[in-house]
Design an enzyme around this catalytic site. Structure first.
Site, PDB file in Angstrom:
ATOM      1  N   GLY A 130       0.813  -1.202   0.000  1.00 46.67           N
ATOM      2  CA  GLY A 130       0.000   0.000   0.000  1.00 46.67           C
ATOM      3  C   GLY A 130       0.848   1.254   0.000  1.00 46.67           C
ATOM      4  N   VAL A 131       0.176   2.394   0.122  1.00 42.01           N
ATOM      5  CA  VAL A 131       0.837   3.696   0.016  1.00 42.01           C
ATOM      6  C   VAL A 131       1.114   4.253   1.402  1.00 42.01           C
ATOM      7  CG1 VAL A 131       0.661   6.008  -0.969  1.00 42.01           C
ATOM      8  CG2 VAL A 131      -0.463   4.085  -2.103  1.00 42.01           C
ATOM      9  N   GLY A 132       2.272   4.887   1.583  1.00 39.29           N
ATOM     10  CA  GLY A 132       2.517   5.613   2.824  1.00 39.29           C
ATOM     11  C   GLY A 132       3.846   5.298   3.458  1.00 39.29           C
ATOM     12  N   ASN A 133       4.057   5.924   4.621  1.00 36.04           N
ATOM     13  CA  ASN A 133       5.342   5.818   5.302  1.00 36.04           C
ATOM     14  C   ASN A 133       5.632   4.401   5.787  1.00 36.04           C
ATOM     15  OD1 ASN A 133       5.922   8.598   5.041  1.00 36.04           O
ATOM     16  ND2 ASN A 133       4.629   9.068   6.805  1.00 36.04           N
ATOM     17  N   ILE A 134       4.614   3.723   6.318  1.00 34.41           N
ATOM     18  CA  ILE A 134       4.832   2.356   6.792  1.00 34.41           C
ATOM     19  C   ILE A 134       5.182   1.447   5.626  1.00 34.41           C
ATOM     20  CG2 ILE A 134       3.727   0.335   7.828  1.00 34.41           C
ATOM     21  CD1 ILE A 134       2.181   2.191   9.648  1.00 34.41           C
ATOM     22  N   GLU A 149      -0.227  -1.395  -6.995  1.00 38.36           N
ATOM     23  CA  GLU A 149      -0.887  -0.253  -7.624  1.00 38.36           C
ATOM     24  C   GLU A 149       0.029   0.958  -7.680  1.00 38.36           C
ATOM     25  OE1 GLU A 149      -4.443   0.426  -5.422  1.00 38.36           O
ATOM     26  OE2 GLU A 149      -3.413   0.858  -3.549  1.00 38.36           O
ATOM     27  N   ASN A 177      -9.725   8.560   4.030  1.00 38.85           N
ATOM     28  CA  ASN A 177      -9.402   8.660   2.602  1.00 38.85           C
ATOM     29  C   ASN A 177     -10.302   7.779   1.748  1.00 38.85           C
ATOM     30  OD1 ASN A 177      -7.179  10.400   3.115  1.00 38.85           O
ATOM     31  ND2 ASN A 177      -5.899   8.645   3.608  1.00 38.85           N
ATOM     32  N   GLY A 190      -7.219   0.393  -2.942  1.00 39.82           N
ATOM     33  CA  GLY A 190      -7.063  -0.921  -3.556  1.00 39.82           C
ATOM     34  C   GLY A 190      -6.849  -2.042  -2.567  1.00 39.82           C
TER      35      GLY A 190
END
Length: 497
Positions: free
Chosen positions: A258-262, A284, A374, A378
């Protein structure tokens, strides 16, 4: 047909009140940057004159402040789907000023073609090249642009000179047929190509081209801190254990992140581990960390829907396209996130939770069950169909006042039936093959923060003679206490007897 160049203001003049407008791009990558600002200005002028002006906004995923932010501030959005992530858009949605319907990103293209949400009046897409015969080479974000262009009566193209036209060849544009004529999607490894490098449209539909020269300005990720580093280490440790046991084959399996810092920290951890072999990705979003892994030879290939990378990394990629040309491909969201392909390839999915309950249900979208953050994005496309589904999150938030591990999630996005592994900085909970009570013990002991473990143990022990031991009076007690005092740790179960 000769190409017609127009201003952003002229482009906005073609957008009418109550239109359905489809925007290309995926996250800030490849998102239109100036026509949307002109539409927002037009909305403000129309409102000042006492005339209505709102549009329904369809995208591939989140966009940027130049789309969601500007249009929300101008009160120009009637409805919105499938995902957003800007502050002003989020505020308007939670104030019920925008009708937002959240949905799986893999479904937006096909649902539009099915006619579920009406027609697309205008498609606005960013490109790096367009020919007089209607061949459009997109930028570094695809999203649902192919579907919007095919469906739209009018197409407006932002021709962005900042990204090189040499991106031609990085895309694989493919749309499946609608049922009952749909065939299998013939992707059997991440690097397979099945479509066209361009979107092909009737050039008569292109009403104008607006020239720009602007970067995507993707927000840079925060540096890895102690918590995210420990989460990354725990993910790596788990995957290595599965590799050694033979559950993951020695060739490894494609990853989705997925998207983000983690997510970026997890990818960095995988890259740094000598025990994790070189791998491929079918995901994605291709992030900054993936570019570094490609340089190091740790990521052999990445298939995605967008290059969601910071400006500095984008410039690095643009300056060395020949190196990356055989290492990545960009696809429409309904292909990058397609459940059929996810299950066929045996993808290991790694996504982020807002909160998880002790039985393995996950909330990805709603703060305290009511406020949209948000959207589901996906994560559901991959989670339900993956070889192993992993969710990560810090065990606490807001300085410890919020526990991410709760008795019952305040909103359900991914049920216990789809969640295999839960990982926090505290440890790993393997939920496979376990009953509800076994899962609860696993999550409490391995994933909950020490401050909250006693409270969660006490909750589990309230009702033990049922299959899933919930106390319906107390199950949202953490959330109610947070709304009352601002600290979930102050929960007193005696209040719910």
């Amino acid at each position: 047909m000769s190409l017609r160049f127009i201003t952003a203001e002229e482009a906005a003049s073609y957008i009418k009140n109550d239109e359905n407008v489809g925007f290309g791009g995926f996250t800030a990558a490849g998102t239109p940057k100036v026509v949307s600002l002109a539409i927002a200005k037009k909305a403000e002028e129309e409102h000042a004159a006492g005339r209505p002006f709102k549009i329904s906004v369809f995208t591939g995923a989140s966009t940027s402040d130049s789309v969601d932010g500007a249009l929300a501030r101008a009160h120009a959005v009637k409805s919105r789907t499938p995902y957003q992530s800007t502050k002003d858009s989020r505020t308007a949605i939670n104030n019920n000023e925008i009708d937002y319907f959240d949905m799986h990103l893999s479904e937006i293209g096909q649902n539009m073609r099915y006619g579920f949400y009406g027609k697309i009046d205008t498609a606005i897409v960013e490109a790096v090249d367009v020919t007089e015969n209607g061949e459009i080479t997109l930028g570094i974000g695809v999203g649902a642009a192919p579907t919007y262009c095919q469906m739209a009566d009018k197409i407006i193209i932002e021709l962005n000179r900042h990204a090189p036209a040499a991106l031609h060849g990085f895309h694989d544009i493919y749309e499946p047929l609608n049922p009952p004529y749909r065939r299998e999607i013939p992707i059997y490894k991440p690097s397979d190509r099945i479509g066209s490098p361009v979107i092909k449209v009737d050039p008569a539909k292109i009403i104008g081209i607006v020239e720009t020269n602007l970067p995507d300005n993707v927000k840079e990720f925060a540096p890895v801190d102690e918590v995210t580093a420990r989460i990354g280490d725990n993910v790596c440790g788990f995957l290595i254990s599965q590799l050694k046991s033979g559950i993951i084959p020695k060739e490894f399996l494609p990853l989705q992140s997925g998207v983000g810092n983690i997510a970026n920290a997890v990818l960095g951890g995988l890259g740094n581990s000598p025990e994790v072999p070189a791998f491929e990705m079918y995901t994605e979003v291709i992030q900054d960390a993936v570019i570094g892994l490609m340089r190091e030879g740790k990521c052999r290939f990445a298939s995605g829907c967008s290059l969601t990378i910071s400006n500095a990394v984008a410039e690095e990629v643009f300056a060395d396209l020949d190196f990356f040309r055989d290492k990545m491909v960009l696809r429409p969201g309904e292909i990058s996130n397609n459940p059929e392909i996810v299950r066929r390839l045996g993808i290991i999915s790694i996504n982020t939770a807002l909160e998880a309950d002790i039985f393995g249900n996950v909330n990805s979208t709603h703060v305290v069950g009511t406020k949209m953050m948000n959207g589901i994005g996906g994560s559901g496309d991959f989670t339900r169909n993956s070889y192993i589904s992993i969710f990560t999150c810090p065990s606490v938030a807001k300085g410890g006042n919020i526990s991410a591990i709760v008795p019952m999630v305040s909103h359900l996005d991914h049920s216990e039936h789809s969640v295999d592994i839960l990982i926090t900085e505290q440890g790993v909970a393997d939920l496979r093959g376990k009953s509800p009570i076994q899962r609860a013990k696993e999550i409490i002991e391995n994933c909950a923060h020490p401050v909250y473990k006693p409270l969660l143990r006490d909750y589990l022990n309230m009702t033990r003679k049922v299959h899933t031991p919930h106390n319906l009076k107390a199950c949202l007690g953490f959330h109610l206490e947070f709304m009352k005092s601002g600290n979930m740790a102050a929960t007193n179960w005696a209040d719910y007897q």
